[in-house]
Design a protein around this motif. Sequence first.
Motif, short mmCIF file in Angstrom:
data_model
loop_
_atom_site.label_atom_id
_atom_site.label_comp_id
_atom_site.label_asym_id
_atom_site.label_seq_id
_atom_site.Cartn_x
_atom_site.Cartn_y
_atom_site.Cartn_z
N HIS A 1 0.85 -1.20 0.00
CA HIS A 1 0.00 0.00 0.00
C HIS A 1 0.88 1.24 0.00
O HIS A 1 1.46 1.58 1.04
N GLN B 1 0.11 3.87 2.63
CA GLN B 1 0.40 3.60 4.04
C GLN B 1 1.90 3.66 4.33
O GLN B 1 2.34 3.31 5.43
N LEU C 1 -6.94 -5.93 12.91
CA LEU C 1 -7.17 -5.32 11.61
C LEU C 1 -8.17 -4.16 11.62
O LEU C 1 -7.86 -3.05 11.19
N TRP D 1 -7.14 -1.17 13.55
CA TRP D 1 -5.98 -0.53 12.90
C TRP D 1 -6.43 0.31 11.70
O TRP D 1 -5.97 1.43 11.50
N LEU D 2 -7.36 -0.24 10.91
CA LEU D 2 -7.86 0.51 9.76
C LEU D 2 -8.51 1.82 10.23
O LEU D 2 -8.22 2.90 9.70
N ARG E 1 -11.37 -2.60 -1.99
CA ARG E 1 -10.53 -2.77 -0.80
C ARG E 1 -10.76 -4.13 -0.14
O ARG E 1 -9.86 -4.91 0.04
N PHE E 2 -12.00 -4.40 0.29
CA PHE E 2 -12.41 -5.70 0.78
C PHE E 2 -13.93 -5.73 0.82
O PHE E 2 -14.57 -4.69 0.57
N HIS F 1 -8.56 -7.94 -0.54
CA HIS F 1 -8.16 -8.69 0.66
C HIS F 1 -9.20 -9.78 0.91
O HIS F 1 -10.39 -9.56 0.73
N GLU G 1 -8.79 -12.27 6.23
CA GLU G 1 -7.54 -11.93 6.92
C GLU G 1 -7.69 -12.11 8.42
O GLU G 1 -6.76 -12.55 9.10
N HIS H 1 -3.72 -12.30 1.86
CA HIS H 1 -3.88 -12.94 3.18
C HIS H 1 -4.45 -14.37 3.09
O HIS H 1 -3.75 -15.32 3.33
N SER I 1 2.74 -8.94 8.12
CA SER I 1 1.47 -8.29 8.44
C SER I 1 0.56 -9.22 9.24
O SER I 1 -0.07 -8.81 10.22
N LEU J 1 -0.67 -7.85 12.93
CA LEU J 1 -2.07 -7.58 13.27
C LEU J 1 -2.73 -8.77 13.98
O LEU J 1 -3.95 -8.76 14.19
N ASP K 1 2.88 -6.11 2.19
CA ASP K 1 1.73 -5.49 2.85
C ASP K 1 2.12 -4.33 3.74
O ASP K 1 1.59 -4.17 4.84
N ALA L 1 0.95 -2.71 7.24
CA ALA L 1 0.85 -3.73 8.28
C ALA L 1 2.10 -4.59 8.25
O ALA L 1 2.48 -5.20 9.26
#
Length: 417
Positions: A64, A67, A78, A81-82, A190-191, A217, A220, A255, A280, A284, A306, A309
């Motif tokens: 990323h 990031q 996760l 953290w996001l 993103r997911f 993702h 994960e 993941h 990662s 996480l 990643d 993370a």
Amino acid sequence: MRKIRTNLLNPVAPTQTEYLENHLIAWDDDGIQSVRPYDPTLDKDAQDRTDLLCLPGNIDLHTHLSQHRIRGIYEPSLLDWLQTHVYPEEALFADPAYAEKLSADFFQALFAAGTTTGVIYTAPFRQACELAFSRAKLGGARAFIGMTLMDANSPENLMQSTDQAFRDSVELHEAHHGSSPLLEFIFTPRFALSCSPKLMSRLGRFVQENDAWLQTHLSENPREVSEVLKLFNAESYTQVYEDFGLLTPKSILAHAIHLSEREMELLAERRCKIAHCPDSNFFLKSGEMDWRSLEAKGVQIGLGSDVAAGSSLDMFYHAKMANYRQSAFSLGPELLFHTLTLGNARLLGLDARIGSLEAGKEADLCFRKLPNREIEPQNLLSALCFCSEEFPVVETVVASKTVFCTLEGQLHQSSWN
Ligand code: GUN
């Protein structure tokens, strides 16, 4: 023509690496012209760098850009953290000056780590993605770059409308697909938690009809998985993506930790690529990816940093983490080296062009200094995988152009200057 007398490590197969001591590697704008034993009569004009090790450039299958600045910021779960770190940071990329500066920093750091190809997420702003493309082009990177998509369950300042997210992605794809031999656009939902069913089904249809790349993702974190199952009333996370048509041979899923046997089989049937991100996964506390079962089912596995993370862009560090973080069996240095070079190249359909040191391939190279201590030739690869910090990167070359260099005097100007 650059002609360097040096030592080479070349990935031949997952179980085989060749060490070519005191060899000549020569390349020009058309790519690698020769790899052969050094010949003192023929090669008087070669630069003597027998203090170095020449490797194919590393390939990072999942990272990323947005990031890059927040590596190593502690938060052991996760979704927290996001919310706490990632989303506020990515919101800053609405400012083009910030997006441009971070893009420049990111590619410079990527090259300094010896990585020549990156598969990259940018923030959910079209302009930030465009700026990443421009900096990649200016710096000479080989990259797959996508604009992260978030049209549901996301903070206001990151949320896109479904129509805009889809239209921007298609336009970015049209602008960049086939426009450069080094750069490719990749669709980037993103997911499942941040994308609406409408967006995912439109993306699925588009990537299937246009044979386009897609990254996202998958499975994960246990809390993430249970929220996905609830939100989509689904039997499995993989099935959600399957139902929207997102699983193709050009889908890179990061993941893939919490999977049933059936999900693994589905990923194998669809010939999806898995980006394993061991650092990662442990940062996480996401869990341990079951490399052995995935491999046994025939799923293709590559390696990604990643960032953020993952704490580093150095792919040899992630090779070490991939070994350390399989608790029941060991991934050997040959397999690790192959995965982050030729293996990742194969997953991206680029193995005929890059990933190993062979005449006829494009020159994506990394030169590293050999350590001061004596290491027997048969142990060099192992030392590189487990002590990469003892092999500092001195020059990185992408498609024959030097993009990073710490050597004094004799090397070509980097296009960053
Ligand atoms: N899942 C959704 N977004 C992200 C992200 O940015 N990083 C990681 N590791 N997982 C995610």
